[in-house]
Motif scaffolding. Structure first.
Motif, mmCIF file in Angstrom:
data_model
loop_
_atom_site.group_PDB
_atom_site.id
_atom_site.type_symbol
_atom_site.label_atom_id
_atom_site.label_comp_id
_atom_site.label_asym_id
_atom_site.label_seq_id
_atom_site.Cartn_x
_atom_site.Cartn_y
_atom_site.Cartn_z
ATOM 1 N N UNK A 1 -11.153 10.046 -3.873
ATOM 2 C CA UNK A 1 -11.720 11.085 -4.719
ATOM 3 C C UNK A 1 -11.719 12.409 -3.963
ATOM 4 N N UNK A 2 -11.371 13.491 -4.643
ATOM 5 C CA UNK A 2 -11.427 14.820 -4.017
ATOM 6 C C UNK A 2 -12.878 15.166 -3.686
ATOM 7 N N UNK A 3 -13.111 15.608 -2.467
ATOM 8 C CA UNK A 3 -14.464 15.892 -2.003
ATOM 9 C C UNK A 3 -14.884 17.321 -2.347
ATOM 10 N N UNK A 4 -16.193 17.547 -2.470
ATOM 11 C CA UNK A 4 -16.660 18.933 -2.534
ATOM 12 C C UNK A 4 -16.446 19.569 -1.162
ATOM 13 N N UNK A 5 -16.554 20.864 -1.103
ATOM 14 C CA UNK A 5 -16.260 21.551 0.163
ATOM 15 C C UNK A 5 -17.524 22.125 0.771
ATOM 16 N N UNK A 6 -17.378 22.607 2.010
ATOM 17 C CA UNK A 6 -18.429 23.370 2.667
ATOM 18 C C UNK A 6 -19.751 22.650 2.788
ATOM 19 N N UNK A 7 -20.804 23.322 2.367
ATOM 20 C CA UNK A 7 -22.163 22.812 2.512
ATOM 21 C C UNK A 7 -22.338 21.481 1.809
ATOM 22 N N UNK A 8 -21.764 21.324 0.617
ATOM 23 C CA UNK A 8 -21.942 20.072 -0.122
ATOM 24 C C UNK A 8 -21.353 18.894 0.643
ATOM 25 N N UNK A 9 -20.233 19.105 1.281
ATOM 26 C CA UNK A 9 -19.632 18.031 2.066
ATOM 27 C C UNK A 9 -20.507 17.686 3.264
ATOM 28 N N UNK A 10 -21.096 18.689 3.906
ATOM 29 C CA UNK A 10 -21.980 18.403 5.037
ATOM 30 C C UNK A 10 -23.259 17.721 4.570
ATOM 31 N N UNK A 11 -23.782 18.133 3.426
ATOM 32 C CA UNK A 11 -24.949 17.439 2.874
ATOM 33 C C UNK A 11 -24.643 15.959 2.664
ATOM 34 N N UNK A 12 -23.487 15.688 2.088
ATOM 35 C CA UNK A 12 -23.098 14.301 1.839
ATOM 36 C C UNK A 12 -22.961 13.535 3.154
ATOM 37 N N UNK A 13 -22.329 14.148 4.149
ATOM 38 C CA UNK A 13 -22.135 13.478 5.439
ATOM 39 C C UNK A 13 -23.476 13.137 6.086
ATOM 40 N N UNK B 85 -32.574 18.630 7.103
ATOM 41 C CA UNK B 85 -31.383 18.623 6.260
ATOM 42 C C UNK B 85 -30.826 20.024 6.102
ATOM 43 N N UNK B 86 -31.701 20.992 5.953
ATOM 44 C CA UNK B 86 -31.274 22.389 5.832
ATOM 45 C C UNK B 86 -30.551 22.842 7.096
ATOM 46 N N UNK B 87 -31.129 22.558 8.255
ATOM 47 C CA UNK B 87 -30.520 22.988 9.513
ATOM 48 C C UNK B 87 -29.157 22.337 9.735
ATOM 49 N N UNK B 88 -29.054 21.043 9.417
ATOM 50 C CA UNK B 88 -27.790 20.334 9.641
ATOM 51 C C UNK B 88 -26.712 20.772 8.663
ATOM 52 N N UNK B 89 -27.057 20.862 7.394
ATOM 53 C CA UNK B 89 -26.044 21.183 6.382
ATOM 54 C C UNK B 89 -25.531 22.603 6.535
ATOM 55 N N UNK B 90 -26.390 23.516 6.976
ATOM 56 C CA UNK B 90 -25.954 24.904 7.173
ATOM 57 C C UNK B 90 -25.600 25.166 8.633
ATOM 58 N N UNK B 91 -25.594 24.120 9.452
ATOM 59 C CA UNK B 91 -25.184 24.187 10.857
ATOM 60 C C UNK B 91 -25.921 25.293 11.612
ATOM 61 N N UNK B 92 -27.222 25.403 11.343
ATOM 62 C CA UNK B 92 -28.048 26.378 12.041
ATOM 63 C C UNK B 92 -28.012 27.774 11.471
ATOM 64 N N UNK B 93 -27.083 28.053 10.559
ATOM 65 C CA UNK B 93 -26.985 29.384 9.943
ATOM 66 C C UNK B 93 -27.752 29.383 8.623
ATOM 67 N N UNK B 94 -29.052 29.209 8.736
ATOM 68 C CA UNK B 94 -29.880 29.075 7.543
ATOM 69 C C UNK B 94 -29.832 30.351 6.706
#
Length: 251
Positions: free
Chosen positions: A23-35, A49-58
């Protein structure tokens, strides 16, 4: 839609399958949220979850941005898996609900349990270890920087390298070094500073008649340790070198 046909892969690049199809994955933040949600073994606090998904760039909007991201991820999951996979929030903590056994890391750990039930190196142990290692498609989450912050990913990588070391011993004991060699080459390439893996690789190369290649492997990691970390080789590398040299003399 049969959500039970949905499977997730994190032992390699992040991938989602529905039945036999990717299945085609969502990109960017959504993919990191899923991971992050796929690899979490306990509910995740919203701030984490916020810190991880945005990789510290909240973002300035903070939790609002995360709530929008989670909402979009929920909609994507609904199109892929119906109601069998969902993100839930309880007391400010997030978790992913999915069918048991739908993650490749679960299959890997089950296979390791089968390996542990075997009491001695044998042909069967080699087979079981190869099955475990074959579940991996590459570094967990394809080496994404976020992986370093996920405890489960670190555990799976440690289990993988331990399985590689066990494969060396089982293959040498059962005369199957040639079969184990491609797997150790792959593991050593992905873990350039892992002394035990490189020592094991050198031993396999030596017993298959490739002494020059074995010595080259050992010299390369000795150089990396010295140049990049300022370290001398550990006893495991010294012992491997002595073994390779003895093998050369016997030949």
């Amino acid at each position: 839609m049969d959500g039970n046909n949905v499977r997730f892969g994190v032992l390699g690049r992040l991938v989602v399958w529905r039945g036999p199809r990717e299945v085609a994955l969502p990109s960017g933040v959504l993919q990191r949220l899923l991971a992050v949600l796929l690899t979490a073994e306990d509910p995740i606090p919203a701030k984490t979850l916020l810190d991880l998904a945005w990789m510290g760039n909240t973002p300035p909007s903070g939790r609002t941005a995360m709530q929008v991201g989670v909402s979009r991820l929920r909609r994507w999951l609904a199109t892929v898996a119906g109601g069998s996979v969902a993100v839930v929030c309880e007391h400010g903590n997030y978790r992913l609900i999915r069918p048991l056994g739908s993650l490749d890391a679960e299959a890997f750990e089950r296979q390791l349990q089968r390996c542990a039930s075997l009491r001695a190196p044998s042909h069967r142990l080699v087979d079981e270890l190869l099955r475990a290692l074959s579940i991996w498609r590459g570094p967990a989450l394809d080496g994404n920087p976020i992986a370093a912050h996920l405890p489960a990913v670190r555990r799976w990588e440690l289990q993988r390298t331990a399985a590689g070391n066990s494969l060396v011993e089982a293959a040498l004991a059962s005369g199957r070094a040639t079969e184990a060699l491609p797997w150790l080459l792959r593991l050593a390439d992905e873990h350039p500073m892992h002394e035990a893996l490189h020592a094991g690789l050198a031993r396999l190369l030596a017993v298959t008649g490739q002494q020059a290649a074995a010595l080259s492997v050992l010299q390369a990691i000795r150089s990396r340790l010295a140049e990049e970390l300022g370290l001398d080789p550990s006893p495991v590398l010294t012992s491997a070198l002595e073994g390779v040299l003895r093998q050369s003399v016997r030949r």
